[in-house]
Scaffold this active site. Sequence first.
Site, PDB file in Angstrom:
ATOM      1  N   GLU A  46       0.845  -1.194   0.000  1.00  0.00           N
ATOM      2  CA  GLU A  46       0.000   0.000   0.000  1.00  0.00           C
ATOM      3  C   GLU A  46       0.880   1.242   0.000  1.00  0.00           C
ATOM      4  O   GLU A  46       1.936   1.260   0.634  1.00  0.00           O
ATOM      5  CB  GLU A  46      -0.891   0.018   1.250  1.00  0.00           C
ATOM      6  CG  GLU A  46      -2.366  -0.149   1.008  1.00  0.00           C
ATOM      7  CD  GLU A  46      -3.026   0.948   0.174  1.00  0.00           C
ATOM      8  OE1 GLU A  46      -2.358   1.584  -0.668  1.00  0.00           O
ATOM      9  OE2 GLU A  46      -4.215   1.148   0.355  1.00  0.00           O
ATOM     10  N   ASP A  66      -3.960   5.823   5.934  1.00  0.00           N
ATOM     11  CA  ASP A  66      -4.429   7.100   6.493  1.00  0.00           C
ATOM     12  C   ASP A  66      -5.458   6.801   7.579  1.00  0.00           C
ATOM     13  O   ASP A  66      -5.086   6.566   8.727  1.00  0.00           O
ATOM     14  CB  ASP A  66      -4.988   7.957   5.347  1.00  0.00           C
ATOM     15  CG  ASP A  66      -5.303   9.379   5.767  1.00  0.00           C
ATOM     16  OD1 ASP A  66      -5.269   9.664   6.973  1.00  0.00           O
ATOM     17  OD2 ASP A  66      -5.588  10.224   4.894  1.00  0.00           O
ATOM     18  N   LYS A  97       0.371   7.463   7.876  1.00  0.00           N
ATOM     19  CA  LYS A  97       0.134   8.840   8.302  1.00  0.00           C
ATOM     20  C   LYS A  97      -0.069   8.904   9.802  1.00  0.00           C
ATOM     21  O   LYS A  97      -0.719   8.032  10.382  1.00  0.00           O
ATOM     22  CB  LYS A  97      -1.105   9.389   7.591  1.00  0.00           C
ATOM     23  CG  LYS A  97      -0.856  10.725   6.940  1.00  0.00           C
ATOM     24  CD  LYS A  97      -2.105  11.285   6.341  1.00  0.00           C
ATOM     25  CE  LYS A  97      -1.728  12.269   5.262  1.00  0.00           C
ATOM     26  NZ  LYS A  97      -2.903  12.966   4.727  1.00  0.00           N
ATOM     27  N   ARG A 137       1.115  12.112  -9.458  1.00  0.00           N
ATOM     28  CA  ARG A 137       1.516  10.721  -9.208  1.00  0.00           C
ATOM     29  C   ARG A 137       2.915  10.437  -9.762  1.00  0.00           C
ATOM     30  O   ARG A 137       3.610   9.558  -9.271  1.00  0.00           O
ATOM     31  CB  ARG A 137       0.521   9.746  -9.860  1.00  0.00           C
ATOM     32  CG  ARG A 137      -0.864   9.738  -9.238  1.00  0.00           C
ATOM     33  CD  ARG A 137      -1.607   8.507  -9.684  1.00  0.00           C
ATOM     34  NE  ARG A 137      -3.044   8.566  -9.523  1.00  0.00           N
ATOM     35  CZ  ARG A 137      -3.713   8.205  -8.433  1.00  0.00           C
ATOM     36  NH1 ARG A 137      -3.058   7.793  -7.366  1.00  0.00           N
ATOM     37  NH2 ARG A 137      -5.029   8.269  -8.395  1.00  0.00           N
TER      38      ARG A 137
END
Length: 183
Positions: free
Chosen positions: A102, A106, A134, A168
């Site tokens: 991944e 988050d 995060k 990206r």
Amino acid sequence: MHPHIDRILYTEEMIAQRNKEMGQAITEEYRDKVGEEGIVLVSVLRGAAIFMADLARCIDLPLEMDYMAVSSYGNGTTSSGRVRMLKDLSTDIEGRHVVIAEDILDSGLTLQHLLTILGQRKPASIQVVALLRKDTPNQIDIPCFQTGFVCPNEFVAGYGLDYAEHYRNLPYIGVLKPEVYAK
Ligand code: PRP
């Protein structure tokens, strides 16, 4: 540096170094567990495709690469709380050792959902490797076999991570200038 990026958090070199270390850890973890069939490396599209492509080349084991697509963000900057399955795996993972690559953890909703649905398919094992975790309040406790970096709770972009499908392709990960998403 891209003009919409306020500052770089993780350079191309820092990311490459962590990928190398995490790839070695995966190689050691699975070397004696998998035979010729190897592991199934699963990427969560679209953000993790770049990370998985680089991580795969740091793993010295036979492996299959497969892709799932889910969406939780739309074009906004905060998680909506909904996870939609857009594309399923092509591989039958029953009895296989699965590693989910991944890009970012988050709220944890996406991985919680994936671990639930993939776990029901009776894999031999399933582990998560997250490039970024995060530092977010109320994050769901998702165990990660490897984490690249613990990332400040800011809007980050680059190296697969987007805002409204942009950025990206930046080779580094940086903090997006607030005026870009405040428009
Ligand atoms: C992002 C990211 C993770 C997820 C993490 O995907 O790639 O999959 O959000 O957030 P969570 O822990 O709060 O669930 P997104 O839905 O933005 O799609 P993308 O990969 O196509 O950018």
